[in-house]
Design a protein around this motif. Structure first.
Motif, PDB file in Angstrom:
ATOM      1  N   LEU A   1     -76.049  -8.800  20.901  1.00  0.00           N
ATOM      2  CA  LEU A   1     -75.470  -9.146  19.607  1.00  0.00           C
ATOM      3  C   LEU A   1     -75.062 -10.609  19.563  1.00  0.00           C
ATOM      4  CD1 LEU A   1     -73.238  -6.025  18.839  1.00  0.00           C
ATOM      5  CD2 LEU A   1     -75.361  -6.685  17.697  1.00  0.00           C
ATOM      6  N   LEU A   2     -74.423 -11.082  20.623  1.00  0.00           N
ATOM      7  CA  LEU A   2     -74.009 -12.479  20.612  1.00  0.00           C
ATOM      8  C   LEU A   2     -75.210 -13.413  20.699  1.00  0.00           C
ATOM      9  CD1 LEU A   2     -70.880 -14.023  21.588  1.00  0.00           C
ATOM     10  CD2 LEU A   2     -72.838 -15.091  22.695  1.00  0.00           C
ATOM     11  N   ALA A   3     -76.233 -13.019  21.444  1.00  0.00           N
ATOM     12  CA  ALA A   3     -77.437 -13.847  21.536  1.00  0.00           C
ATOM     13  C   ALA A   3     -78.079 -14.002  20.153  1.00  0.00           C
ATOM     14  CB  ALA A   3     -78.428 -13.220  22.516  1.00  0.00           C
ATOM     15  N   MET A   4     -78.191 -12.910  19.401  1.00  0.00           N
ATOM     16  CA  MET A   4     -78.789 -12.990  18.069  1.00  0.00           C
ATOM     17  C   MET A   4     -77.912 -13.798  17.127  1.00  0.00           C
ATOM     18  SD  MET A   4     -80.617  -9.286  17.433  1.00  0.00           S
ATOM     19  CE  MET A   4     -79.082  -8.342  17.507  1.00  0.00           C
ATOM     20  N   ALA A   5     -76.583 -13.640  17.229  1.00  0.00           N
ATOM     21  CA  ALA A   5     -75.675 -14.420  16.394  1.00  0.00           C
ATOM     22  C   ALA A   5     -75.837 -15.912  16.678  1.00  0.00           C
ATOM     23  CB  ALA A   5     -74.234 -13.984  16.637  1.00  0.00           C
ATOM     24  N   TYR A   6     -75.987 -16.265  17.945  1.00  0.00           N
ATOM     25  CA  TYR A   6     -76.169 -17.675  18.315  1.00  0.00           C
ATOM     26  C   TYR A   6     -77.474 -18.216  17.743  1.00  0.00           C
ATOM     27  CZ  TYR A   6     -76.687 -21.830  21.248  1.00  0.00           C
ATOM     28  OH  TYR A   6     -76.867 -23.121  21.679  1.00  0.00           O
ATOM     29  N   THR A   7     -78.552 -17.452  17.876  1.00  0.00           N
ATOM     30  CA  THR A   7     -79.855 -17.911  17.377  1.00  0.00           C
ATOM     31  C   THR A   7     -79.834 -18.070  15.868  1.00  0.00           C
ATOM     32  OG1 THR A   7     -80.934 -16.743  19.209  1.00  0.00           O
ATOM     33  CG2 THR A   7     -82.321 -17.411  17.360  1.00  0.00           C
ATOM     34  N   VAL A   8     -79.178 -17.153  15.162  1.00  0.00           N
ATOM     35  CA  VAL A   8     -79.102 -17.242  13.698  1.00  0.00           C
ATOM     36  C   VAL A   8     -78.288 -18.454  13.271  1.00  0.00           C
ATOM     37  CG1 VAL A   8     -78.127 -16.146  11.643  1.00  0.00           C
ATOM     38  CG2 VAL A   8     -79.465 -14.794  13.248  1.00  0.00           C
ATOM     39  N   THR A   9     -77.112 -18.612  13.840  1.00  0.00           N
ATOM     40  CA  THR A   9     -76.184 -19.633  13.350  1.00  0.00           C
ATOM     41  C   THR A   9     -76.586 -21.050  13.751  1.00  0.00           C
ATOM     42  OG1 THR A   9     -74.771 -19.250  15.305  1.00  0.00           O
ATOM     43  CG2 THR A   9     -74.259 -18.020  13.290  1.00  0.00           C
ATOM     44  N   GLN A  10     -77.373 -21.211  14.803  1.00  0.00           N
ATOM     45  CA  GLN A  10     -77.807 -22.558  15.166  1.00  0.00           C
ATOM     46  C   GLN A  10     -78.747 -23.148  14.118  1.00  0.00           C
ATOM     47  OE1 GLN A  10     -76.490 -24.451  17.790  1.00  0.00           O
ATOM     48  NE2 GLN A  10     -75.135 -22.675  17.620  1.00  0.00           N
ATOM     49  N   GLU A  11     -79.364 -22.294  13.313  1.00  0.00           N
ATOM     50  CA  GLU A  11     -80.203 -22.771  12.217  1.00  0.00           C
ATOM     51  C   GLU A  11     -79.400 -22.967  10.933  1.00  0.00           C
ATOM     52  OE1 GLU A  11     -83.278 -23.664  12.619  1.00  0.00           O
ATOM     53  OE2 GLU A  11     -83.348 -23.000  14.715  1.00  0.00           O
ATOM     54  N   GLN A  12     -78.091 -22.722  10.979  1.00  0.00           N
ATOM     55  CA  GLN A  12     -77.231 -22.843   9.799  1.00  0.00           C
ATOM     56  C   GLN A  12     -76.212 -23.963   9.963  1.00  0.00           C
ATOM     57  OE1 GLN A  12     -75.574 -18.892   9.498  1.00  0.00           O
ATOM     58  NE2 GLN A  12     -77.447 -18.008   8.656  1.00  0.00           N
ATOM     59  N   ARG A  13     -76.521 -24.938  10.783  1.00  0.00           N
ATOM     60  CA  ARG A  13     -75.601 -26.057  10.984  1.00  0.00           C
ATOM     61  C   ARG A  13     -75.346 -26.776   9.669  1.00  0.00           C
ATOM     62  NH1 ARG A  13     -74.303 -27.989  15.930  1.00  0.00           N
ATOM     63  NH2 ARG A  13     -75.143 -26.860  17.723  1.00  0.00           N
ATOM     64  N   GLY A  14     -74.084 -27.120   9.440  1.00  0.00           N
ATOM     65  CA  GLY A  14     -73.689 -27.752   8.192  1.00  0.00           C
ATOM     66  C   GLY A  14     -73.194 -26.768   7.149  1.00  0.00           C
ATOM     67  N   GLN A  15     -73.377 -25.467   7.391  1.00  0.00           N
ATOM     68  CA  GLN A  15     -72.905 -24.444   6.470  1.00  0.00           C
ATOM     69  C   GLN A  15     -71.586 -23.859   6.966  1.00  0.00           C
ATOM     70  OE1 GLN A  15     -75.930 -21.522   5.497  1.00  0.00           O
ATOM     71  NE2 GLN A  15     -77.585 -22.990   5.854  1.00  0.00           N
ATOM     72  N   GLN A  16     -70.876 -23.207   6.044  1.00  0.00           N
ATOM     73  CA  GLN A  16     -69.624 -22.547   6.364  1.00  0.00           C
ATOM     74  C   GLN A  16     -69.808 -21.037   6.305  1.00  0.00           C
ATOM     75  OE1 GLN A  16     -66.458 -24.055   7.109  1.00  0.00           O
ATOM     76  NE2 GLN A  16     -67.743 -25.881   7.372  1.00  0.00           N
ATOM     77  N   THR A  17     -69.126 -20.325   7.190  1.00  0.00           N
ATOM     78  CA  THR A  17     -69.203 -18.870   7.253  1.00  0.00           C
ATOM     79  C   THR A  17     -67.801 -18.288   7.247  1.00  0.00           C
ATOM     80  OG1 THR A  17     -71.277 -18.913   8.490  1.00  0.00           O
ATOM     81  CG2 THR A  17     -69.986 -16.891   8.602  1.00  0.00           C
ATOM     82  N   ASN A  18     -67.620 -17.194   6.510  1.00  0.00           N
ATOM     83  CA  ASN A  18     -66.341 -16.493   6.473  1.00  0.00           C
ATOM     84  C   ASN A  18     -66.308 -15.488   7.621  1.00  0.00           C
ATOM     85  OD1 ASN A  18     -63.951 -15.266   5.866  1.00  0.00           O
ATOM     86  ND2 ASN A  18     -64.505 -14.632   3.805  1.00  0.00           N
ATOM     87  N   TYR A  19     -65.532 -15.800   8.649  1.00  0.00           N
ATOM     88  CA  TYR A  19     -65.414 -14.897   9.798  1.00  0.00           C
ATOM     89  C   TYR A  19     -63.952 -14.507   9.956  1.00  0.00           C
ATOM     90  CZ  TYR A  19     -65.979 -12.933  14.451  1.00  0.00           C
ATOM     91  OH  TYR A  19     -65.983 -12.080  15.539  1.00  0.00           O
ATOM     92  N   MET A  20     -63.692 -13.207   9.878  1.00  0.00           N
ATOM     93  CA  MET A  20     -62.328 -12.697   9.955  1.00  0.00           C
ATOM     94  C   MET A  20     -61.433 -13.388   8.928  1.00  0.00           C
ATOM     95  SD  MET A  20     -62.192 -10.261  12.134  1.00  0.00           S
ATOM     96  CE  MET A  20     -63.102  -9.538  13.487  1.00  0.00           C
ATOM     97  N   PHE A  21     -61.967 -13.543   7.717  1.00  0.00           N
ATOM     98  CA  PHE A  21     -61.239 -14.114   6.582  1.00  0.00           C
ATOM     99  C   PHE A  21     -60.902 -15.588   6.765  1.00  0.00           C
ATOM    100  CE2 PHE A  21     -59.967  -9.636   7.200  1.00  0.00           C
ATOM    101  CZ  PHE A  21     -60.580  -9.087   6.078  1.00  0.00           C
ATOM    102  N   ILE A  22     -61.588 -16.245   7.687  1.00  0.00           N
ATOM    103  CA  ILE A  22     -61.369 -17.679   7.916  1.00  0.00           C
ATOM    104  C   ILE A  22     -62.698 -18.395   7.786  1.00  0.00           C
ATOM    105  CG2 ILE A  22     -60.578 -19.430   9.564  1.00  0.00           C
ATOM    106  CD1 ILE A  22     -58.808 -17.328  10.843  1.00  0.00           C
TER     107      ILE A  22
END
Length: 260
Positions: A127-148
């Motif tokens: 799960l963490l490996a896939m999250a890392y691969t996804v988010t590395q292509e989203q640099r410069g974007q913001q994500t709501n994680y745990m309401f932050i």
């Protein structure tokens, strides 16, 4: 409403849909005692038996945490896997995505042996490996994680940090670090080394993976000959004739004659 839910299910990316369904079903069966978890956890010793229990190298990535973990882990499994399957720039073909899962999962297993931890369930690492691969292509974007709101590329590190507040969190973080290392190795070999350092991509999708995913390897195309007309494959099989540039309705007018 049920028909809409069924349609939405079958429209989902096929690999993500299938893996999430198996993960949910297998986890429910194990945590409710319907199936014995010892049959699905990873243990290298069982691979050396006759016959070897090779399914363990797959099922160890498909068992979630108990209770609410079944829902949350299955959701994250589907979410990250569907994002990779649908829109990742280096996983545009289905065989590329299958190879990515094979490479990352295999690397996690190897790292688990090398570090000596011997984890039996490796779902959190994947799960963490896939999250890392996804988010590395989203640099410069913001994500709501745990309401932050945080930068997207920091999501994997936030996933590890949040586990430190729960009992046994350090062990989970150590497991997740295996997934982080595997995903970064894939990123380095497939993108950073070829594109930044000018090296060769050493982990291109093998031909046998493409053959397995696509059923059979595509037939080799014959080189075109100058001046030769290439027949349409479908009509050639059905009638043995070449269609040519004219519409089908004109073909009933006779063979025709050359003018001049």
């Amino acid at each position: 409403m049920a028909e809409l839910s069924t349609d939405a299910y079958w429209r989902a990316p096929p690999i993500a849909r299938t893996v999430a369904t198996i993960t949910f079903g297998l986890s429910c069966a194990v945590h409710t005692g319907v199936l014995a978890g010892d049959l699905f956890y990873y243990d290298f010793r069982y691979l050396l038996r006759i016959p070897p229990q090779v399914w363990r190298i797959v099922t160890c990535f498909l068992i979630t945490f108990p209770n609410l973990g079944i829902l949350f882990d299955t959701f994250h499994m589907y979410m990250y896997m569907s994002q990779l399957e649908r829109g990742h720039p280096r996983l545009s073909r289905r065989e590329d995505f299958v190879w990515y899962l094979t490479f990352v999962s295999g690397t996690i297993l190897i790292l688990s042996h090398l570090t000596g931890f011997g984890f039996g369930v490796l779902t959190q690492a994947l799960l963490l490996a896939m999250a890392y691969t996804v988010t590395q292509e989203q640099r410069g974007q913001q994500t709501n994680y745990m309401f932050i709101q945080i930068p997207s590329q920091l999501v994997p590190f936030a996933m590890m940090a949040i586990n430190l507040f729960f009992p046994g969190g350090i062990g989970i973080v150590l497991l997740q670090l295996h997934g982080l290392a595997a995903a970064h190795l894939y990123l380095f070999l497939s993108k950073i080394w070829p594109e930044v350092a000018g090296g060769r991509n050493w982990i291109q999708t093998p031909a046998f993976i493409s053959s397995l995913v696509n059923g059979v390897a595509p037939a080799p195309q014959r080189p075109a000959v100058a001046g030769a007309r290439v027949p349409d494959a479908a009509s050639g099989r059905s009638s043995g004739a070449s269609r040519g540039p004219l519409p089908d309705s004109w073909r009933t007018r006779g063979p025709g004659h050359r003018l001049g």
